[in-house]
Motif scaffolding. Structure first.
Motif, PDB file in Angstrom:
ATOM      1  N   ALA A  44      -2.413  13.202   3.946  1.00 49.60           N
ATOM      2  CA  ALA A  44      -1.293  12.519   3.270  1.00 49.60           C
ATOM      3  C   ALA A  44       0.909  12.853   3.514  1.00 49.60           C
ATOM      4  O   ALA A  44       1.323  11.866   3.333  1.00 49.60           O
ATOM      5  CB  ALA A  44      -1.024  12.855   2.102  1.00 49.60           C
ATOM      6  N   GLN A  95      -5.052  -0.162  -4.197  1.00 46.99           N
ATOM      7  CA  GLN A  95      -4.442  -0.330  -2.913  1.00 46.99           C
ATOM      8  C   GLN A  95      -3.942   1.345  -2.075  1.00 46.99           C
ATOM      9  O   GLN A  95      -4.327   0.864  -1.178  1.00 46.99           O
ATOM     10  CB  GLN A  95      -2.518  -0.147  -3.554  1.00 46.99           C
ATOM     11  CG  GLN A  95      -2.645  -2.066  -3.890  1.00 46.99           C
ATOM     12  CD  GLN A  95      -3.014  -3.190  -2.555  1.00 46.99           C
ATOM     13  OE1 GLN A  95      -2.385  -2.605  -1.619  1.00 46.99           O
ATOM     14  NE2 GLN A  95      -3.091  -3.865  -3.264  1.00 46.99           N
ATOM     15  N   VAL A  96      -4.382   2.164  -3.133  1.00 44.74           N
ATOM     16  CA  VAL A  96      -4.722   3.268  -1.867  1.00 44.74           C
ATOM     17  C   VAL A  96      -5.863   4.086  -1.716  1.00 44.74           C
ATOM     18  O   VAL A  96      -5.512   4.103  -0.359  1.00 44.74           O
ATOM     19  CB  VAL A  96      -4.935   4.747  -2.816  1.00 44.74           C
ATOM     20  CG1 VAL A  96      -4.500   5.933  -2.834  1.00 44.74           C
ATOM     21  CG2 VAL A  96      -3.311   4.140  -3.716  1.00 44.74           C
ATOM     22  N   PRO A 122      -1.612  15.146  -3.075  1.00 45.13           N
ATOM     23  CA  PRO A 122      -1.981  15.259  -1.183  1.00 45.13           C
ATOM     24  C   PRO A 122      -2.549  16.062  -0.460  1.00 45.13           C
ATOM     25  O   PRO A 122      -2.642  17.319  -0.120  1.00 45.13           O
ATOM     26  CB  PRO A 122      -0.041  15.451  -0.392  1.00 45.13           C
ATOM     27  CG  PRO A 122       0.058  16.240  -0.837  1.00 45.13           C
ATOM     28  CD  PRO A 122      -0.113  15.775  -2.790  1.00 45.13           C
ATOM     29  N   LEU A 149      -6.466  11.087   1.373  1.00 45.38           N
ATOM     30  CA  LEU A 149      -5.161  10.777   1.565  1.00 45.38           C
ATOM     31  C   LEU A 149      -4.793  11.847  -0.441  1.00 45.38           C
ATOM     32  O   LEU A 149      -3.542  12.624   0.158  1.00 45.38           O
ATOM     33  CB  LEU A 149      -3.986   9.957   1.154  1.00 45.38           C
ATOM     34  CG  LEU A 149      -4.240   8.628   2.518  1.00 45.38           C
ATOM     35  CD1 LEU A 149      -3.369   6.918   2.102  1.00 45.38           C
ATOM     36  CD2 LEU A 149      -4.074   9.938   3.681  1.00 45.38           C
ATOM     37  N   LEU A 150      -5.519  12.285  -1.145  1.00 50.16           N
ATOM     38  CA  LEU A 150      -5.438  12.046  -2.158  1.00 50.16           C
ATOM     39  C   LEU A 150      -6.549  13.047  -2.767  1.00 50.16           C
ATOM     40  O   LEU A 150      -7.804  12.406  -2.844  1.00 50.16           O
ATOM     41  CB  LEU A 150      -5.213  11.499  -3.549  1.00 50.16           C
ATOM     42  CG  LEU A 150      -4.165  10.981  -3.060  1.00 50.16           C
ATOM     43  CD1 LEU A 150      -3.994   9.130  -4.238  1.00 50.16           C
ATOM     44  CD2 LEU A 150      -2.678  11.102  -2.803  1.00 50.16           C
ATOM     45  N   GLN A 183       1.107  -1.419  -0.063  1.00 50.51           N
ATOM     46  CA  GLN A 183       0.293   0.287   0.017  1.00 50.51           C
ATOM     47  C   GLN A 183       1.009   1.595  -0.309  1.00 50.51           C
ATOM     48  O   GLN A 183       0.651   2.289  -0.812  1.00 50.51           O
ATOM     49  CB  GLN A 183      -1.036   0.073   1.316  1.00 50.51           C
ATOM     50  CG  GLN A 183      -2.091  -1.235   1.218  1.00 50.51           C
ATOM     51  CD  GLN A 183      -2.659  -0.800   2.380  1.00 50.51           C
ATOM     52  OE1 GLN A 183      -2.730  -0.697   3.625  1.00 50.51           O
ATOM     53  NE2 GLN A 183      -4.180  -1.589   2.014  1.00 50.51           N
ATOM     54  N   LEU A 215      -5.347   1.546   1.654  1.00 54.69           N
ATOM     55  CA  LEU A 215      -4.919   2.440   2.540  1.00 54.69           C
ATOM     56  C   LEU A 215      -5.809   3.447   3.265  1.00 54.69           C
ATOM     57  O   LEU A 215      -5.828   3.951   4.560  1.00 54.69           O
ATOM     58  CB  LEU A 215      -3.931   3.275   1.981  1.00 54.69           C
ATOM     59  CG  LEU A 215      -3.057   3.858   2.917  1.00 54.69           C
ATOM     60  CD1 LEU A 215      -1.977   2.324   3.839  1.00 54.69           C
ATOM     61  CD2 LEU A 215      -1.868   4.281   1.584  1.00 54.69           C
ATOM     62  N   GLU A 216      -6.523   3.977   2.530  1.00 54.41           N
ATOM     63  CA  GLU A 216      -7.455   5.468   3.249  1.00 54.41           C
ATOM     64  C   GLU A 216      -8.715   4.675   3.938  1.00 54.41           C
ATOM     65  O   GLU A 216      -8.481   5.485   5.497  1.00 54.41           O
ATOM     66  CB  GLU A 216      -8.189   6.130   1.777  1.00 54.41           C
ATOM     67  CG  GLU A 216      -7.328   6.791   1.340  1.00 54.41           C
ATOM     68  CD  GLU A 216      -7.879   7.755   0.338  1.00 54.41           C
ATOM     69  OE1 GLU A 216      -8.731   7.083  -0.924  1.00 54.41           O
ATOM     70  OE2 GLU A 216      -7.440   8.459  -0.487  1.00 54.41           O
ATOM     71  N   TYR A 242       3.189   1.551  -3.519  1.00 53.42           N
ATOM     72  CA  TYR A 242       1.742   2.484  -4.568  1.00 53.42           C
ATOM     73  C   TYR A 242       1.163   3.921  -4.024  1.00 53.42           C
ATOM     74  O   TYR A 242       1.715   5.157  -5.115  1.00 53.42           O
ATOM     75  CB  TYR A 242       0.704   1.757  -4.483  1.00 53.42           C
ATOM     76  CG  TYR A 242       0.815   0.568  -5.714  1.00 53.42           C
ATOM     77  CD1 TYR A 242       1.935   0.479  -7.297  1.00 53.42           C
ATOM     78  CD2 TYR A 242       0.365  -1.615  -5.215  1.00 53.42           C
ATOM     79  CE1 TYR A 242       2.236  -0.718  -7.371  1.00 53.42           C
ATOM     80  CE2 TYR A 242       1.149  -2.243  -5.938  1.00 53.42           C
ATOM     81  CZ  TYR A 242       1.633  -2.453  -6.849  1.00 53.42           C
ATOM     82  OH  TYR A 242       1.768  -3.191  -7.572  1.00 53.42           O
ATOM     83  N   PHE A 243       1.653   4.219  -3.245  1.00 55.52           N
ATOM     84  CA  PHE A 243       0.849   5.329  -2.616  1.00 55.52           C
ATOM     85  C   PHE A 243       1.966   6.417  -2.584  1.00 55.52           C
ATOM     86  O   PHE A 243       1.619   7.475  -3.045  1.00 55.52           O
ATOM     87  CB  PHE A 243       0.423   5.556  -1.273  1.00 55.52           C
ATOM     88  CG  PHE A 243       0.588   7.048  -0.426  1.00 55.52           C
ATOM     89  CD1 PHE A 243      -0.447   7.631  -0.709  1.00 55.52           C
ATOM     90  CD2 PHE A 243       1.685   7.332   0.540  1.00 55.52           C
ATOM     91  CE1 PHE A 243      -0.640   9.033  -0.230  1.00 55.52           C
ATOM     92  CE2 PHE A 243       1.799   8.501   0.898  1.00 55.52           C
ATOM     93  CZ  PHE A 243       0.606   8.805   1.150  1.00 55.52           C
TER      94      PHE A 243
END
Length: 323
Positions: free
Chosen positions: A74, A48-49, A70, A60-61, A18, A52-53, A21-22
């Protein structure tokens, strides 16, 4: 009856995949660009992002045009990634201690004018004695070196008068004054030393490119004296500046160390300048504040000391640097 209790430790925090890729999305500025860099489908990156979030419970994005930017959260995750990377390096350090420097890696960013001296007096000996250590050398300016060290991209920066930063510390340094460098037959070479900047301003000159530590240093010196140097030639590496001076086209500003072979061959002269800023400039070895160096890093510092790299600033130019 003996009871055995087995404790299963669940991994804490985001997975490495994660975070990988982030970081790729942050580095490239978009999901599609990150997918191309990582050679996967964009959907893999997005999933994956998103995971993660979801795990962290924060966005995060944010989309902006065709890319992403970001969030404040982030940036905190980015700091965590750097700390985690430093922790991984600490683990590698301990493992390398067990291996007795038989394997590992070392990343160094070196200023262009310091590369030859560093290679000849320190790094070649290191590579000869520790062939199992993978050494990566990048050439960059002083600001680049500070940034690379602060962001853990490099273990060391060897730079000429690097800008001050709370994120790095200087572990070794030596005086490395900036000289007026020119062909022996140039008109300025006949002037009495030390030369003044106003006197040099009347001659054609070549300067290091904006953004380099050398250019910043010269700019600070000229600003302090209220004069302006208008270069007719600009380069971001030392070699073109030396070629300019060798051709007799004018004066450039470099350390004697950067032109040591040409001084020894009497092809150039390096004349002191009557300016305290240029006279007190320094070559510095920097590391990130708080970072534990791997054993290979400690060994490299030892070789710097053994070679007298920071105790003998005139090495390579002694006898040719006009005093």
């Amino acid at each position: 009856m003996i009871h055995r209790m087995v404790v299963c430790l669940m991994p804490l925090g985001p997975s490495s995949k994660q975070l990988f890729y982030f970081m790729a999305v942050l580095r490239t500025g978009s999901v599609r660009a990150a997918a191309e860099e990582c050679n996967v489908e964009p959907s893999v990156i997005s999933r994956q992002v998103a995971n993660l979030e979801a795990e962290l419970g924060v966005p995060l994005l944010q989309r902006r045009g065709r890319g992403v930017v970001p969030t404040d959260a982030a940036r905190l995750v980015l700091d965590y990634c750097r700390e985690r990377g430093a922790g991984d390096d600490a683990l590698r350090m301990r493992l390398a201690e067990l291996e007795g420097l038989k394997r590992g890696h070392l990343r160094i960013m070196v200023g262009d004018g310091l590369v030859d001296a560093f290679m000849d007096t320190v790094l070649l000996a290191f590579c000869r004695h520790h062939p199992g250590i993978e050494v990566a050398v990048e050439v960059g300016g002083a600001s680049d070196a500070v940034r690379a060290v602060a962001e853990d991209h490099c273990h060391f920066g060897l730079a000429f008068s690097p800008p001050a930063s709370a994120a790095v510390r200087v572990v070794r340094q030596r005086p490395q004054p900036v000289r007026a460098v020119m062909a022996p037959g140039h008109a300025a070479a006949a002037l009495p030393a030390p030369l003044s900047l106003p006197a040099l301003a009347s001659h054609a000159c070549a300067l290091a490119a904006p953004g380099t530590g050398l250019r910043a240093l010269v700019q600070t010196a000229t600003d302090a004296e209220g004069i302006e140097l208008r270069p007719c030639f600009v380069a971001n590496t030392v070699a073109p500046l030396k070629r300019f001076a060798l051709a007799g086209l004018g004066v450039t500003f470099l350390s004697a160390h950067a032109v040591a072979p040409e001084l020894a061959a009497l092809q150039l002269v390096a004349v002191p300048i009557a300016n305290p800023i240029l006279e007190t400039s320094r070559a510095c070895l920097i590391v990130r504040e708080g970072r534990a160096l791997p054993p290979a890093g400690s060994r490299l510092i030892q070789l710097f000391d053994d070679a007298g790299f920071f105790q003998n600033p005139a090495a390579g130019g002694k006898g040719n640097d006009r005093l």
